[in-house]
Design an enzyme around this catalytic site. Structure first.
Site, mmCIF file in Angstrom:
data_model
loop_
_atom_site.group_PDB
_atom_site.id
_atom_site.type_symbol
_atom_site.label_atom_id
_atom_site.label_comp_id
_atom_site.label_asym_id
_atom_site.label_seq_id
_atom_site.Cartn_x
_atom_site.Cartn_y
_atom_site.Cartn_z
ATOM 1 N N GLU A 2 -1.937 12.872 10.506
ATOM 2 C CA GLU A 2 -3.438 12.160 11.014
ATOM 3 C C GLU A 2 -4.459 12.845 10.977
ATOM 4 O O GLU A 2 -5.378 12.780 10.717
ATOM 5 C CB GLU A 2 -2.843 11.467 12.336
ATOM 6 C CG GLU A 2 -1.835 10.568 12.473
ATOM 7 C CD GLU A 2 -2.129 9.154 12.015
ATOM 8 O OE1 GLU A 2 -3.402 8.844 11.636
ATOM 9 O OE2 GLU A 2 -1.334 8.276 11.865
ATOM 10 N N ASP B 60 4.105 4.426 2.390
ATOM 11 C CA ASP B 60 2.660 3.643 1.628
ATOM 12 C C ASP B 60 1.645 4.850 1.152
ATOM 13 O O ASP B 60 1.492 4.655 -0.166
ATOM 14 C CB ASP B 60 2.009 3.107 3.003
ATOM 15 C CG ASP B 60 1.676 3.740 4.144
ATOM 16 O OD1 ASP B 60 2.109 4.883 4.057
ATOM 17 O OD2 ASP B 60 1.047 3.204 5.087
ATOM 18 N N GLU C 63 2.320 -6.787 13.300
ATOM 19 C CA GLU C 63 2.611 -5.525 12.768
ATOM 20 C C GLU C 63 3.956 -5.524 11.872
ATOM 21 O O GLU C 63 4.177 -4.624 10.804
ATOM 22 C CB GLU C 63 3.214 -4.620 13.986
ATOM 23 C CG GLU C 63 1.959 -3.859 14.520
ATOM 24 C CD GLU C 63 1.242 -2.808 13.563
ATOM 25 O OE1 GLU C 63 0.635 -3.288 12.530
ATOM 26 O OE2 GLU C 63 1.396 -1.466 13.745
ATOM 27 N N GLU D 240 -6.129 -2.554 6.359
ATOM 28 C CA GLU D 240 -5.492 -2.558 5.192
ATOM 29 C C GLU D 240 -5.819 -3.920 4.325
ATOM 30 O O GLU D 240 -5.782 -3.928 3.040
ATOM 31 C CB GLU D 240 -3.870 -2.242 5.100
ATOM 32 C CG GLU D 240 -3.505 -0.989 5.266
ATOM 33 C CD GLU D 240 -3.666 -0.497 6.581
ATOM 34 O OE1 GLU D 240 -4.003 -1.141 7.465
ATOM 35 O OE2 GLU D 240 -3.439 0.785 6.827
ATOM 36 N N THR E 36 -6.940 7.667 1.841
ATOM 37 C CA THR E 36 -6.371 6.584 2.552
ATOM 38 C C THR E 36 -6.885 6.085 4.023
ATOM 39 O O THR E 36 -6.749 5.117 4.219
ATOM 40 C CB THR E 36 -4.781 6.931 2.837
ATOM 41 O OG1 THR E 36 -4.031 5.719 3.215
ATOM 42 C CG2 THR E 36 -4.840 8.214 3.879
HETATM 43 C C1 DMJ Z 1 -4.846 4.517 8.425
HETATM 44 O O1 DMJ Z 1 -4.954 5.699 9.334
HETATM 45 C C2 DMJ Z 1 -4.692 5.107 6.993
HETATM 46 O O2 DMJ Z 1 -4.992 4.239 6.215
HETATM 47 C C3 DMJ Z 1 -3.049 5.330 6.912
HETATM 48 O O3 DMJ Z 1 -2.644 5.706 5.735
HETATM 49 C C4 DMJ Z 1 -2.114 4.236 7.240
HETATM 50 N N1 DMJ Z 1 -2.847 3.251 8.085
HETATM 51 C C5 DMJ Z 1 -3.888 3.478 8.914
HETATM 52 C C6 DMJ Z 1 -4.522 2.342 9.549
HETATM 53 O O4 DMJ Z 1 -3.743 1.084 9.521
#
Ligand code: DMJ
Length: 914
Positions: A147, A294, A388, A406, A492
């Site tokens: 994170e 993912d 979720e 997303e 991401t």
């Molecule tokens: C984000 O912090 C990023 O996209 C991460 O890769 C996974 N998803 C969260 C938000 O849902």
């Protein structure tokens, strides 16, 4: 330049740079101008309306960002219900979710480049100054490496990227001297100790001040990490290396990726969800494209785009091939086992996989992207947001929705790829739902439960980093953005990194890599990049024609597997043994069980289904005892239905799921604990009485307030600080006697949620609430009084007035210290712990699947998705000898042994949180 670069026609409209790098960048990969290709299908949206929607996004961002800055900054996040900052250590721990919070003003850093995309350059300049002035990266706090990388390092690098762009333009940021980059470098060095493992996979957590190993670090004992956690570093780390010339970051991130690649399951080419960072063994062997994996896939493809290194594309394509072979069952994406990829590992999907259609656009595989996106959109239309997790027959599995971006991301990329105005309408729906259901006076609140519409006191930083970017860009024309978005790639977390990094400081490429790569051949580019220049002008209804067969896939789906069984029964064959009928003492059943898997493909298939059913049945039986949560919605001024609190139900009194909701003003009972006849019946008469938990049975309280004339009751927890964010909801049980005499509805609120009502009473005196099973739309008359344009002031004003739950409430009788000590919690709590009940609806889920089938069949509405999928897989089996799971015959002993392992894995997954 890659050999493939010039060959596939993807880059034909963007010739100046290395085509593969450039075309993939912002899903320009397969894109043509969105508006130029549309000629039929969904009605086009006028420029005027797009601008209106773009402005709405700007206003929403202001509401979210403004409230964060005003009420939360410098805290990491805003708590939009209590309208204050979330400071780690000062709020009850939420477990792993809190590992994103490092006391480094997370939301501000995550929002930096959003400000520039949204054309708020002045605000960006102010925000950068604040980051440089206020943010400390040296806190004694344990944070998630993943994170911190995607949100903070990515945020600083995105900010730096746009700061230098602005500086070069000559108007803003003229004072800027790479300060954000210096902070990014400092943070990069802080993260490096996490990589001190023999495998090169990083520890999942690090102490910003003390690293990993030191005793003060309070971390470093972990053995496992998720694949995405270890495989989502390369973009930020490589950008940091290339911006600064310090090669170490890119080297470490490459090494971790190399290790994951080496550890892929060699026959399926899939990776598991969790890996041991010391041994490299897969800890969780299930594999999908959502939670836990993912962005590993995302970063392989994007690393190729940003760094121009063929090995990343080769790996991505190898995995993609496996994903399409085993996980993709359009429109579904279902987790499988890496060793047994023909065996589904779950009967549900998680919301994080909603990014995948966007990645497929980048890859150039538009058809399955359209299909999955359409399926997801239908789930959203049913529940307003993507829960979720949801089952393969589209029932809610986990009911929260933390405002994840997303789906908006995929919508943006699909619009760019197809130019189909349908996707603009999708975006419009997302905006409407956010304003209608998530907007609260002090920001936007995550959904605690999409079924009840109740809120959680949470606004994650990714909501500002990603959601507003994608929604704004969806409606924006090129001239609405002050720079060329196609010069950048999205991380991401939707942070922007410039593509020119691909040609800067390249010397470190491939150094320290452990794999050898062959020249890419054509098979690496299967599915790549249909040329939209040809595809869409020739067939403008292309996307629509793919969506059309799926248009009722969610509404009309049946519980999976039911029809097939019924049909086989009707045709005279003996129906296979179903889990719900199984008796371990029945020899015939044991014989059937033994035969499953040994004799024929049908038996093997029945065996696998039987096992899945057994697991589902057992979890359903647990859930059967549970009632779903309820909603308490504050409907009076200035809330107007916007604040919805999650409430526990009662096993007695009026059942709100069967009856109309109850609406009324609230009044505190005297005595507040409601354990004796009320001394203020005139105050609660015709109202909803507030009662404190403790000292007598819930049913007793209900009788006392009912006798006083109350039309409903809300029991508020007396454990200060308790909250449905951190404690499992429960249902209030009766007193063991007949409770039929209790006719009024009773709901339970934890202390924090209760305080929101008590604080509101203090501020406004007259507070009206609605007790229901699902929050109701806001009153249209109220809407008029409360338009977004004039809203900010009044909302901010009201937000200020929702005070902290820790403040004393003087309207109510506070219990004496003696009463407190007497509080022995004698109410009977139902054993049905609704931790997951907050996210799982028994009423939706536990009805007999057979009955469901009959009802839906009678209505003629039921689409047998299972049959479709079965037919589809049968067709595939005919043409593809590898896809023949039904034909694999395993000896019964080995199957039974596998089942045990699988059952354990299933049980573990059931417990998992995202
Ligand atoms: C984000 O912090 C990023 O996209 C991460 O890769 C996974 N998803 C969260 C938000 O849902």
């Amino acid at each position: 330049m890659s050999k493939a670069g010039g060959g596939r026609g993807c880059g034909s409209s963007v010739p100046q740079r290395a085509p593969w790098s450039l075309v993939a960048a912002t899903a320009a990969f397969c894109l043509v101008s969105a508006t130029s290709v549309w000629t039929a299908g969904a009605a086009p949206m006028s420029r005027e309306e797009r601008q209106k929607l773009g402005n709405q996004v700007l206003e929403m961002f202001d509401h979210a960002y403004g409230n964060y800055m005003e009420h939360a900054y410098p805290a990491d996040e805003l708590m939009p219900l209590t309208c204050r900052g979330r400071v780690r250590g000062q709020e009850p721990s939420r477990g792993d979710v809190d590992d994103a919070l490092g006391k480094f003003s997370l939301t501000l850093i995550d929002s930096l480049d959003t400000l520039v995309v949204l054309n708020k350059t002045k605000e960006f300049e102010d925000a950068v100054r604040k980051v440089l002035r206020d943010v400390n990266l040296d806190n004694d706090v344990v944070v998630s490496v993943f994170e911190t990388n995607i949100r903070v390092l990515g945020g600083l690098l995105g900010g730096h990227s746009l700061a230098i762009m602005l500086k070069e333009k000559g108007e803003y940021m003229q004072w800027y001297n790479d300060e954000l980059l210096q902070m990014a470098k400092q943070l990069g060095y802080k993260l490096l100790p996490a990589f001190n493992t023999t495998s090169g996979l990083p520890y999942p957590r690090i102490n910003l001040k003390f690293g990993v190993r030191k005793p003060e670090a309070r971390t470093g004992t972990e053995t496992d990490t998720c694949t995405a956690c270890a495989g989502t570093l390369i973009l930020e780390f490589a950008a940091l290396s290339r911006f600064t010339g310090a090669t170490i970051f890119e080297e470490y991130a490459r090494k971790a990726l190399d290790f994951l690649w080496e550890k892929r399951q060699r026959s399926s080419n899939l990776v598991g969800v969790t890996i041991n960072i010391h041994t490299g063994d897969w800890v969780r062997k299930d594999s999908g494209v959502g939670a836990g994996i993912d962005s590993y896939y995302e970063y392989l493809l994007k690393a190729y785009v940003l760094l121009g290194d063929d090995s990343f594309l080769e790996r991505f394509n190898t995995h993609y091939d496996a994903i399409m072979r085993y996980i993709s069952q359009p429109p579904l994406l279902l987790d499988v086992h890496i060793h047994k990829p023909m065996l589904n590992a779950r009967t549900w999907m998680d919301a994080l996989l909603a990014f995948f259609p966007g990645l497929q656009v980048l890859k150039g595989d538009i058809r399955p992207a359209i299909e999955t996106h359409e399926m997801l959109y239908q789930v959203i239309k049913k529940h307003n947001f993507l829960p979720e997790a949801f089952t393969t027959d589209f029932r809610v599995h986990w009911a929260q929705h933390p405002l994840r971006p997303e789906f908006a991301e995929s919508t943006y990329f699909l619009y760019k790829a197809t130019g189909d105005p349908y996707y603009l309408e999708v975006g419009k729906t997302l905006i409407e739902n956010l304003n209608k259901y998530a907007r609260v006076p002090c920001g936007f609140a995550a959904m605690k439960d999409v079924r009840t519409g109740s809120h959680e006191d949470r606004m994650d930083s990714f909501f500002l980093a990603e959601m507003f970017k994608y929604l704004y860009l969806l409606f924006a024309d090129k001239e609405d953005i002050i720079f060329d978005i196609e010069d950048y790639i999205f991380t991401t977390e939707a942070h922007l990194l410039p593509l020119w990094l691909s040609t800067t400081n390249q010397s470190i490429s491939k150094k320290n890599t452990t794999s050898e790569y062959t020249e890419l051949d054509d098979s690496n580019f299967d599915w790549s990049c249909p040329n939209t220049q040809i595809l869409f002008p020739n067939d403008p209804l292309y996307a629509q024609s793919i969506r059309e067969p799926l248009k009722n896939v969610v509404d009309k789906s049946c519980p999976r597997g039911i029809i097939r069984v019924e049909e086989s029964f009707r045709s005279g064959a003996k129906p296979p043994l179903r889990a719900r009928d199984f008796m371990a003492t029945n020899p015939e059943h044991l014989e059937i069980l033994k035969k499953m898997g040994a004799a024929s493909s049908i038996d093997a298939e029945d065996g696998l289904r039987f096992m899945q059913e057994m697991i589902e049945l057992s979890s359903q039986q647990q859930k059967e005892q549970q009632l779903p949560p309820r909603a308490v919605q504050i409907v009076s001024h200035p809330f107007f239905g916007r604040v919805v609190l999650t409430a526990g139900p009662a096993q007695f009194g009026l059942d709100l799921s069967k009856h109309k909701e109850t609406r009324g003003f609230v009044a505190s009972s005297k005595p507040y604990n409601g354990c004796s006849e009320l001394t203020n019946p005139e105050a609660v008469m015709g109202k909803i009485a507030l009662i404190q938990r403790g000292q007598c049975m819930f049913a007793e309280k209900a009788r006392h307030i009912q006798n006083a004339g109350a039309i409903g009751g809300i029991v508020i927890d007396d454990n200060e600080g308790s909250s449905s964010d951190t404690a499992p909801l429960f249902q209030m049980a009766g007193d063991g006697k007949d409770t039929d005499d209790i006719k009024i509805p009773m709901l339970f609120l934890f202390s924090k949620e209760g305080s929101i009502i008590l604080d509101a009473i203090r501020e406004y005196e007259e507070v009206e609430v609605l007790l229901s099973d699902k929050a109701k739309d806001r009153d249209p008359e109220m809407e008029n009084e409360d338009q977004p344009s004039s809203e900010n002031d009044s909302l901010n004003q009201s937000a200020e007035q929702i005070t902290s739950s820790s403040q004393e409430v003087d309207l109510v009788d506070q219990k004496s210290p003696e009463e407190s000590s007497l509080n022995s919690q004698p109410e009977s709590l139902s054993p049905a712990d609704t931790d997951k009940a907050a996210s799982v609806s028994p009423s939706e889920q536990i009805s007999n699947p057979m009955e469901n089938h009959e009802i839906t069949s009678l209505d003629g509405e039921c689409t047998d998705l299972d049959n479709q999928l079965q037919e589809q897989s049968e067709t595939e089996e005919d043409s593809n000898p590898n896809v023949s799971w039904g034909k694999k015959v395993q000896p019964i002993d080995s199957i039974l042994a596998d089942w045990n392992e699988d059952i354990e894995a299933f049980e573990m997954m059931e417990k998992d949180e995202l």
